[in-house]
Design a protein around this motif. Structure first.
Motif, PDB file in Angstrom:
ATOM      1  N   ASP A 290       0.957  -1.557  -0.062  1.00 16.99           N
ATOM      2  CA  ASP A 290      -0.258   0.137   0.088  1.00 16.99           C
ATOM      3  C   ASP A 290       0.821   1.147  -0.404  1.00 16.99           C
ATOM      4  O   ASP A 290       1.584   1.558   0.748  1.00 16.99           O
ATOM      5  N   SER A 291       0.582   2.328  -0.748  1.00 13.13           N
ATOM      6  CA  SER A 291       1.593   3.291  -0.912  1.00 13.13           C
ATOM      7  C   SER A 291       1.331   4.281  -0.212  1.00 13.13           C
ATOM      8  O   SER A 291       2.011   5.029   0.199  1.00 13.13           O
ATOM      9  N   GLU A 292       0.552   4.658   0.272  1.00 10.13           N
ATOM     10  CA  GLU A 292      -0.382   5.413   1.450  1.00 10.13           C
ATOM     11  C   GLU A 292       0.846   4.850   2.515  1.00 10.13           C
ATOM     12  O   GLU A 292       1.333   5.742   3.416  1.00 10.13           O
ATOM     13  N   GLN A 293       1.005   3.486   3.506  1.00 11.03           N
ATOM     14  CA  GLN A 293       1.428   3.419   4.969  1.00 11.03           C
ATOM     15  C   GLN A 293       3.300   2.795   4.142  1.00 11.03           C
ATOM     16  O   GLN A 293       4.134   3.097   4.857  1.00 11.03           O
ATOM     17  N   ARG A 294       3.346   2.506   3.219  1.00 12.81           N
ATOM     18  CA  ARG A 294       5.180   1.601   3.055  1.00 12.81           C
ATOM     19  C   ARG A 294       5.626   2.617   1.241  1.00 12.81           C
ATOM     20  O   ARG A 294       5.042   1.663   0.458  1.00 12.81           O
ATOM     21  N   PRO A 295       5.309   3.323   0.850  1.00 15.17           N
ATOM     22  CA  PRO A 295       5.975   4.285  -0.097  1.00 15.17           C
ATOM     23  C   PRO A 295       6.619   3.884  -0.969  1.00 15.17           C
ATOM     24  O   PRO A 295       7.128   3.356  -2.007  1.00 15.17           O
ATOM     25  N   ASP A 296       8.232   3.422   0.232  1.00  6.97           N
ATOM     26  CA  ASP A 296       9.242   2.680  -0.403  1.00  6.97           C
ATOM     27  C   ASP A 296       8.776   1.084  -0.812  1.00  6.97           C
ATOM     28  O   ASP A 296       9.663   0.918  -2.081  1.00  6.97           O
ATOM     29  N   SER A 297       8.366   0.926  -0.060  1.00  4.69           N
ATOM     30  CA  SER A 297       8.401  -0.613  -0.758  1.00  4.69           C
ATOM     31  C   SER A 297       6.994  -0.829  -1.899  1.00  4.69           C
ATOM     32  O   SER A 297       7.667  -1.547  -3.107  1.00  4.69           O
ATOM     33  N   ALA A 298       6.493   0.393  -2.231  1.00  3.83           N
ATOM     34  CA  ALA A 298       5.259   0.257  -3.404  1.00  3.83           C
ATOM     35  C   ALA A 298       6.433   0.775  -4.387  1.00  3.83           C
ATOM     36  O   ALA A 298       6.224   0.337  -5.254  1.00  3.83           O
ATOM     37  N   LEU A 299       6.901   1.841  -4.494  1.00  4.63           N
ATOM     38  CA  LEU A 299       7.958   1.605  -5.465  1.00  4.63           C
ATOM     39  C   LEU A 299       9.058   1.318  -5.823  1.00  4.63           C
ATOM     40  O   LEU A 299       9.261   1.344  -7.333  1.00  4.63           O
ATOM     41  N   VAL A 300       9.577   0.757  -5.328  1.00  8.13           N
ATOM     42  CA  VAL A 300      10.293  -0.764  -5.761  1.00  8.13           C
ATOM     43  C   VAL A 300       9.964  -1.774  -6.059  1.00  8.13           C
ATOM     44  O   VAL A 300      10.562  -2.677  -7.203  1.00  8.13           O
ATOM     45  N   LYS A 301       8.697  -2.885  -5.183  1.00  4.39           N
ATOM     46  CA  LYS A 301       7.911  -3.223  -6.636  1.00  4.39           C
ATOM     47  C   LYS A 301       7.032  -2.671  -7.380  1.00  4.39           C
ATOM     48  O   LYS A 301       7.560  -3.827  -8.729  1.00  4.39           O
ATOM     49  N   MET A 302       6.889  -1.800  -7.836  1.00  5.61           N
ATOM     50  CA  MET A 302       6.481  -1.042  -8.912  1.00  5.61           C
ATOM     51  C   MET A 302       7.433  -1.202 -10.129  1.00  5.61           C
ATOM     52  O   MET A 302       7.952  -1.360 -11.035  1.00  5.61           O
ATOM     53  N   TRP A 303       8.762  -0.700  -9.642  1.00  5.05           N
ATOM     54  CA  TRP A 303      10.515  -0.289 -10.332  1.00  5.05           C
ATOM     55  C   TRP A 303      10.565  -2.028 -10.697  1.00  5.05           C
ATOM     56  O   TRP A 303      11.016  -2.436 -12.113  1.00  5.05           O
ATOM     57  N   LEU A 304      10.463  -2.473  -9.784  1.00  5.08           N
ATOM     58  CA  LEU A 304      10.782  -4.183  -9.903  1.00  5.08           C
ATOM     59  C   LEU A 304       9.856  -4.929 -11.391  1.00  5.08           C
ATOM     60  O   LEU A 304      10.147  -6.123 -12.002  1.00  5.08           O
ATOM     61  N   ASP A 305       8.681  -4.130 -10.952  1.00  5.76           N
ATOM     62  CA  ASP A 305       7.811  -5.219 -12.127  1.00  5.76           C
ATOM     63  C   ASP A 305       8.006  -4.636 -13.550  1.00  5.76           C
ATOM     64  O   ASP A 305       8.045  -5.298 -14.558  1.00  5.76           O
ATOM     65  N   LYS A 306       8.632  -3.431 -13.108  1.00  2.00           N
ATOM     66  CA  LYS A 306       8.745  -3.012 -14.714  1.00  2.00           C
ATOM     67  C   LYS A 306      10.027  -3.507 -15.512  1.00  2.00           C
ATOM     68  O   LYS A 306      10.110  -3.772 -16.716  1.00  2.00           O
ATOM     69  N   LYS A 307      10.869  -4.143 -14.986  1.00  2.99           N
ATOM     70  CA  LYS A 307      12.419  -4.309 -15.187  1.00  2.99           C
ATOM     71  C   LYS A 307      11.601  -5.231 -15.494  1.00  2.99           C
ATOM     72  O   LYS A 307      12.574  -6.101 -16.185  1.00  2.99           O
ATOM     73  N   CYS A 308      11.093  -6.131 -14.482  1.00  4.23           N
ATOM     74  CA  CYS A 308      10.300  -7.697 -15.150  1.00  4.23           C
ATOM     75  C   CYS A 308       9.781  -7.624 -16.514  1.00  4.23           C
ATOM     76  O   CYS A 308      10.131  -8.791 -17.462  1.00  4.23           O
ATOM     77  N   GLU A 309       9.397  -6.861 -16.665  1.00  2.19           N
ATOM     78  CA  GLU A 309       8.873  -6.512 -18.278  1.00  2.19           C
ATOM     79  C   GLU A 309      10.060  -5.994 -19.255  1.00  2.19           C
ATOM     80  O   GLU A 309       9.105  -6.626 -20.247  1.00  2.19           O
ATOM     81  N   GLN A 310      10.555  -6.122 -18.412  1.00  2.00           N
ATOM     82  CA  GLN A 310      11.207  -5.329 -19.996  1.00  2.00           C
ATOM     83  C   GLN A 310      12.918  -6.360 -19.920  1.00  2.00           C
ATOM     84  O   GLN A 310      13.664  -6.379 -21.526  1.00  2.00           O
ATOM     85  N   ASP A 311      13.454  -6.872 -19.239  1.00  6.28           N
ATOM     86  CA  ASP A 311      14.614  -8.130 -19.141  1.00  6.28           C
ATOM     87  C   ASP A 311      13.667  -9.614 -18.521  1.00  6.28           C
ATOM     88  O   ASP A 311      13.492  -9.323 -16.465  1.00  6.28           O
ATOM     89  N   PHE A 312      14.011 -10.527 -18.398  1.00 11.43           N
ATOM     90  CA  PHE A 312      13.404 -11.977 -17.333  1.00 11.43           C
ATOM     91  C   PHE A 312      14.269 -11.636 -16.700  1.00 11.43           C
ATOM     92  O   PHE A 312      13.521 -12.480 -15.417  1.00 11.43           O
TER      93      PHE A 312
END
Length: 454
Positions: free
Chosen positions: A429-451
């Motif tokens: 939840d980005s309201e409670q844990r913005p850092d964890s939410a950002l890292v997950k979002m970033w990793l999901d995008k990295k996964c889309e670009q590079d398996f």
């Protein structure tokens, strides 16, 4: 020494502070440890400590007991005397009817069969846990447990990894007896201590699988995970599901405990956001129905012992090597930056943190636009801390060796958690844990670009 470090007399001069026991305890016996404790409040950005504050929320058995009704893999547990009435109510319910129970010391070792759960004297026991007895899957007629090594490299965002190189596989020193009574030798159904167990290579049913795993090498018991996979697979156990079950339990336990640990860290060590890391051992048992059960979480995985066999020493060295590498330390890692800072832009170029999001070029200017969900991954919208945070995640990905990320969950684990009905995504939840939410979002995008990031 082999990793390029040299000892120093004072913690203030250290790049890496390595403590065997809890360094956050204020009342240390030695003056050196007292000074080291004080230094923890004044850590500079590059000083790392191999322990994390607030581990009691994770490794104390009474804390795990509180999770037992929420996490299926933890055998149902009650604390005495506080929860005696709740326990009695449970065993008289449909869910608890017919369950067998053991009593465990809340502090450390000690297991005993409970012959009569209704005995009135149980209500008077202090500091005792009562736990559902797990009937084990047997190998060669013996009960066994498996220790899985888990590294926590940061609390918020929570980054956690499982060591895939091997496991600690221990068999009970005596064959299992189906009819367990209070008089049954405890060594038939519990690994009672560091020394009272039978190593895997000495169990006849395991020997062919060890021979296959390390034929022509001297690796021995350090190949326990490969041998266990072979043995359980031959017995019809779905090893892919079992390994994902183990990882899923680790994720659930960490998601429940780590927010309390982070609150503890931020209160006592507010400036040390990225200085702490640690390695734990999660001990599991496989039940006779094929379900994985978490027995306990160990603060000290026992890697320091000098009396273990050579192959186990090799495993210990590999674990420490990979743990230090995971944190970007060691000969190729981060500590070279202390003497040669020009390596930093070569190893972790800022462009690699950017994902080429289409909105970043025109629709995400600095300021209020950075609050938009589609702008959070843009370079111009990242704070200095977020750049450091993602650089650390990237360094861990580069230097993981035999460690595999389990939090944020990798793609296969995320699907497994979803299939099991575990609400794991609420943690981000980005309201409670913005850092964890950002890292997950970033990793999901990295996964889309590079398996390789998946």
């Amino acid at each position: 020494m082999a990793m390029g470090f040299a000892p120093t007399e004072t913690a203030a001069d250290a790049n890496l502070i390595w403590a065997r026991w809890d360094p956050f305890e204020k009342n240390h016996e030695t003056e050196r440890m007292q000074k080291a404790h004080e230094q923890l409040k004044r850590l500079t950005h590059h000083q790392l400590v191999n322990q994390v504050p607030g581990l009691g929320f994770l490794v104390v058995k009474s804390e795990l007991a509180k999770m037992s009704s929420n996490i299926r893999a933890i055998p149902r547990t009650f604390q005495l005397p506080e929860e005696h009435a709740a326990w009695q109510q449970f065993i008289s319910s449909e869910a608890g009817k017919g369950m067998e129970w053991v009593r465990k010391n809340a502090a450390h070792r000690g297991v005993q069969i409970i012959p009569d759960p209704a005995a009135p004297q149980l209500q008077e026991l202090q500091g005792v846990l009562v736990q559902q007895l797990v009937r084990p899957h047997l190998i060669g007629g013996r009960s066994w447990d498996v220790g899985v090594y888990v590294a926590i490299t940061q609390l918020e965002p929570l980054m956690a990894y499982v060591f895939t190189g091997s496991v600690l596989l221990r068999f009970c020193s005596k064959p299992y007896q189906r009819d367990i009574t209070p008089d049954t030798d405890i060594s038939t159904y519990v690994v009672t201590g560091l020394d009272d167990f039978t190593p895997g290579p000495q169990v006849v049913a395991m020997q062919p699988h060890y021979d296959d795993a390390y034929a022509g090498t001297t690796m021995g018991s350090s190949m326990s995970l490969a041998a266990l996979r072979g043995q359980l697979g031959s017995a019809g156990v779905n090893m892919t599901k079992w390994w994902l079950d183990v990882q899923a339990t680790i994720v659930q336990v960490l998601q429940e405990a780590v927010p309390k640990m982070e609150a503890h860290r931020s209160y006592y060590y507010p400036a040390a956001r990225a200085n702490f890391f640690t390695m734990l051992r999660f001990d599991f048992m496989l039940g006779e129905q094929g379900d994985s059960h978490l027995l306990e979480v160990n603060h000290s995985p026992g890697l320091h012992r000098r009396d273990i066999d050579l192959t186990q020493q090799l495993l210990s060295r590999k674990l420490v090597h990979d743990l230090i590498s995971l944190k970007g330390l060691g000969p190729e890692g981060r500590h070279n930056q202390f003497t040669n800072p020009t390596l930093t832009p070569l190893k972790y170029h800022m462009d690699s943190l950017c994902l080429g999001e289409p909105d970043c070029g025109s629709n995400c200017s600095e300021g209020k636009d950075c609050l938009k969900p589609q702008c959070k991954l843009c370079k111009k919208c990242k704070s200095l801390w977020q750049v450091v945070m993602l650089t650390n995640v990237q360094a861990e990905h580069q230097h993981a060796h035999a460690f595999m990320r389990v939090h944020p969950p990798h793609k296969a684990l995320a699907q497994h958690l979803d299939d099991a009905g575990v609400d794991w995504q609420a943690y981000f939840d980005s309201e409670q844990r913005p850092d964890s939410a950002l890292v997950k979002m970033w990793l999901d995008k990295k996964c889309e670009q590079d398996f390789r990031w998946c």
